[in-house]
Design an enzyme around this catalytic site. Structure first.
Site, PDB file in Angstrom:
ATOM      1  N   HIS A 101      -9.234 -10.013  -0.477  1.00  0.00           N
ATOM      2  CA  HIS A 101      -9.091  -9.503   0.032  1.00  0.00           C
ATOM      3  C   HIS A 101     -10.170 -10.461   0.591  1.00  0.00           C
ATOM      4  O   HIS A 101     -11.298  -9.973   0.094  1.00  0.00           O
ATOM      5  CB  HIS A 101      -9.229  -7.900   0.822  1.00  0.00           C
ATOM      6  CG  HIS A 101      -8.970  -7.999   2.009  1.00  0.00           C
ATOM      7  ND1 HIS A 101      -8.132  -7.445   3.133  1.00  0.00           N
ATOM      8  CD2 HIS A 101     -10.160  -8.378   3.174  1.00  0.00           C
ATOM      9  CE1 HIS A 101      -8.943  -7.077   4.129  1.00  0.00           C
ATOM     10  NE2 HIS A 101     -10.192  -7.519   4.315  1.00  0.00           N
ATOM     11  N   GLY A 132      -3.358  -2.692   9.506  1.00  0.00           N
ATOM     12  CA  GLY A 132      -2.076  -2.373   9.475  1.00  0.00           C
ATOM     13  C   GLY A 132      -0.536  -2.346   9.836  1.00  0.00           C
ATOM     14  O   GLY A 132      -0.707  -1.639  10.943  1.00  0.00           O
ATOM     15  N   HIS A 145      -2.676 -12.713   1.207  1.00  0.00           N
ATOM     16  CA  HIS A 145      -3.115 -12.569   2.919  1.00  0.00           C
ATOM     17  C   HIS A 145      -3.450 -13.838   3.866  1.00  0.00           C
ATOM     18  O   HIS A 145      -3.995 -13.811   5.393  1.00  0.00           O
ATOM     19  CB  HIS A 145      -2.928 -11.569   4.208  1.00  0.00           C
ATOM     20  CG  HIS A 145      -3.892 -10.692   3.076  1.00  0.00           C
ATOM     21  ND1 HIS A 145      -5.158 -11.227   3.562  1.00  0.00           N
ATOM     22  CD2 HIS A 145      -4.017  -9.287   3.485  1.00  0.00           C
ATOM     23  CE1 HIS A 145      -5.801  -9.947   2.848  1.00  0.00           C
ATOM     24  NE2 HIS A 145      -4.799  -8.818   2.573  1.00  0.00           N
ATOM     25  N   ASP A 180      -9.228  -5.223  -2.891  1.00  0.00           N
ATOM     26  CA  ASP A 180      -8.363  -5.221  -1.560  1.00  0.00           C
ATOM     27  C   ASP A 180      -8.733  -3.784  -0.304  1.00  0.00           C
ATOM     28  O   ASP A 180      -8.673  -2.814  -0.898  1.00  0.00           O
ATOM     29  CB  ASP A 180      -6.289  -5.531  -2.010  1.00  0.00           C
ATOM     30  CG  ASP A 180      -6.096  -5.607  -0.685  1.00  0.00           C
ATOM     31  OD1 ASP A 180      -6.408  -6.262   0.357  1.00  0.00           O
ATOM     32  OD2 ASP A 180      -5.105  -5.006   0.135  1.00  0.00           O
ATOM     33  N   ASP A 220       1.845  -6.768   2.159  1.00  0.00           N
ATOM     34  CA  ASP A 220       1.116  -6.255   3.108  1.00  0.00           C
ATOM     35  C   ASP A 220       1.782  -4.909   3.535  1.00  0.00           C
ATOM     36  O   ASP A 220       0.817  -4.723   4.383  1.00  0.00           O
ATOM     37  CB  ASP A 220       0.207  -6.862   4.038  1.00  0.00           C
ATOM     38  CG  ASP A 220      -1.029  -5.826   3.812  1.00  0.00           C
ATOM     39  OD1 ASP A 220      -1.456  -5.586   3.271  1.00  0.00           O
ATOM     40  OD2 ASP A 220      -1.867  -6.977   4.045  1.00  0.00           O
ATOM     41  N   HIS A 243       0.625   4.281   8.690  1.00  0.00           N
ATOM     42  CA  HIS A 243       0.210   4.145   9.379  1.00  0.00           C
ATOM     43  C   HIS A 243       0.619   6.129   9.631  1.00  0.00           C
ATOM     44  O   HIS A 243       2.050   6.253  10.551  1.00  0.00           O
ATOM     45  CB  HIS A 243      -1.433   3.774   9.700  1.00  0.00           C
ATOM     46  CG  HIS A 243      -2.328   3.076   9.337  1.00  0.00           C
ATOM     47  ND1 HIS A 243      -3.135   3.481   8.466  1.00  0.00           N
ATOM     48  CD2 HIS A 243      -1.959   2.010   9.416  1.00  0.00           C
ATOM     49  CE1 HIS A 243      -4.041   2.738   8.408  1.00  0.00           C
ATOM     50  NE2 HIS A 243      -3.269   1.521   8.275  1.00  0.00           N
ATOM     51  N   HIS A 281       1.039  -1.287   0.141  1.00  0.00           N
ATOM     52  CA  HIS A 281      -0.001  -0.040   0.085  1.00  0.00           C
ATOM     53  C   HIS A 281       0.832   1.262  -0.058  1.00  0.00           C
ATOM     54  O   HIS A 281       1.577   1.585   1.084  1.00  0.00           O
ATOM     55  CB  HIS A 281      -0.917   0.256   0.984  1.00  0.00           C
ATOM     56  CG  HIS A 281      -1.660  -0.898   1.007  1.00  0.00           C
ATOM     57  ND1 HIS A 281      -2.881  -0.551   0.531  1.00  0.00           N
ATOM     58  CD2 HIS A 281      -1.372  -2.193   1.489  1.00  0.00           C
ATOM     59  CE1 HIS A 281      -3.789  -2.424   1.590  1.00  0.00           C
ATOM     60  NE2 HIS A 281      -2.678  -3.376   1.479  1.00  0.00           N
TER      61      HIS A 281
END
Length: 424
Positions: A177, A322, A230, A150, A303, A307, A60
């Protein structure tokens, strides 16, 4: 031209002395000793391991829309520091790459800012809302790597089935996902003994495995390549194994954190340990390891999910899901599985290179003459501590801060260009 001297490469599972001559974007020669010609830039590998560049099919990068968490530039710098030369970013951005206009804008950001090769996903549905399919042929023409919503699961079987039919027509994968919203129950961690001890709502295993069971049958009916993101539960591993035995084109990935940690590692109400899917039980972790080794699970993907610190400082019930993983994946896995003899170095490298490339028919992931000069030089012998201040990512939300690890990349090259070197 560039010449990497005094390196070691894997040949037939063993580390062998090798020099690597690079001409432009490609490897021209690999040999035990190559004499440098005039004007060649020499890179001294100092006896370290030269690996094919790693390929991460699940990251991401947050841009556009979430630049305070990560950008394409910082996320790909982090990838390069971790030895990754190719990454595939998920479409849960704002806007979502769900149209030609949005995808073109994303591709321009990538072209202008990426430090490694970036192969972007397009979404399956408009705005990832699960209600209207995107224009699959148009997005493939723009360069969509595959299709995924996802961040959320596609909730209705009819929408997923229709998406799979469209994906099959354009010979692209549906990447899922897997999460049934009716079974989340507002959970913030695995539904198990630890969630009960902490009084935190839990997410049951069936939330994931039920949707995988649905989807493998849909994929069989649609004739579509279906890839599971995942994987985290023993039931999911069983469903995927059975589907493969039935001849269904299903593949799967697992993250380093699900291979390394369980619910028992969560010290308290600490959102640094909050990810989706959550850290599961010891039984689940053992099933993941078994599934990876027997080929049920095809590859490892990080993955990487950055943040902001204030977001992850909240209680688990409120914080976003996450953790970051681009800069820690190889050192953690090498230290915990190769150093202790559970895996060979060849196995680990394959899970991060050849295996993801075989899964998605990519032409990367190997060191070979006339192939792309995508590589990373790794110090297998020196111990380092994982420190957030060393990260090139904007974020440091990982439970692995403070871990002592071996196998740290010291140089990463993409198509013959050095993209990471030491502390630079």
């Amino acid at each position: 031209m560039k010449l990497i001297k005094n390196g070691k490469v894997l040949q037939n599972g063993e580390l062998q002395q090798a020099d690597i001559l690079i001409d432009g974007k490609v490897i021209k020669q690999i040999a035990p000793a190559i004499e440098p010609s005039n004007g060649v830039d020499i890179i001294d590998a100092k006896g370290h391991f030269v690996s094919p560049g790693f390929v991460d099919v699940h990251v991401h990068l947050r841009e556009p829309g979430g630049e305070y968490k990560e950008t394409i530039e910082t996320g790909t710098k982090a990838a390069a520091r971790g030895g990754f030369t190719t990454v595939c970013p998920m479409p849960n951005t704002r806007p979502v790459p769900d149209s030609v206009e949005h995808f073109e804008a994303l591709q321009k950001l990538i072209d202008d800012n990426a430090q490694v090769r970036v192969l972007p996903y397009a979404s399956i549905t408009t705005r990832q809302l699960g209600k209207e399919l995107v224009d699959f042929p148009a997005l493939v023409k723009e360069g969509a790597f595959a299709f995924t919503d996802d961040g959320v699961g596609v909730q209705t079987a009819s929408m997923m089935y229709e998406g799979m039919i469209e994906a099959a027509k354009v010979n692209k994968a549906i990447v899922a996902h897997c999460e049934d919203n009716s079974l989340i129950y507002g959970g913030a961690m695995h539904e198990g003994k630890r969630s009960k001890e902490l009084g935190i709502p839990g997410i049951p295993n069936i939330c994931e495995s039920v949707q995988i069971a649905r989807d493998v049958l849909l994929a069989e009916a649609a004739g579509c390549h279906y890839h599971v993101c995942h994987v985290s539960t023993k039931e999911s591993v069983r469903v995927i194994r059975d589907a493969k035995r039935a001849g269904i084109h299903v593949t799967a990935e697992v993250t380093p954190h699900h291979l390394l940690l369980t619910e028992d590692d969560i010290p308290g109400n600490n959102a640094i340990y909050k990810m989706n899917p959550p850290l599961r039980s010891t039984e689940d972790r053992e099933a993941l390891l078994e599934g990876l080794l027997d080929g049920t699970i095809d590859c490892i993907a990080t993955d990487h999910a950055p943040h902001a610190r204030d977001e992850k400082a909240q209680p688990m019930e409120k914080a976003p899901f996450g953790i970051v993983g681009s800069e820690t994946a190889f050192p953690l896995l090498y230290t915990h599985f190769v150093k202790n003899g559970d895996w060979t170095l060849q196995q680990l490298v394959d899970y991060l290179t050849i295996k993801p490339c075989e899964t998605f028919n990519l032409e990367y992931g190997t060191l070979k003459e006339n192939g792309y000069a995508d590589l990373t030089i790794i110090d297998l012998d020196s111990e380092q501590e994982i420190k957030g201040e060393d990260f090139l990512s904007k974020a440091d939300n990982t439970p692995f801060i403070g871990y002592k690890v071996y196998g740290n990349p010291i140089l990463t090259m993409v198509e013959g260009e050095v993209k990471f070197e030491g502390d630079k």
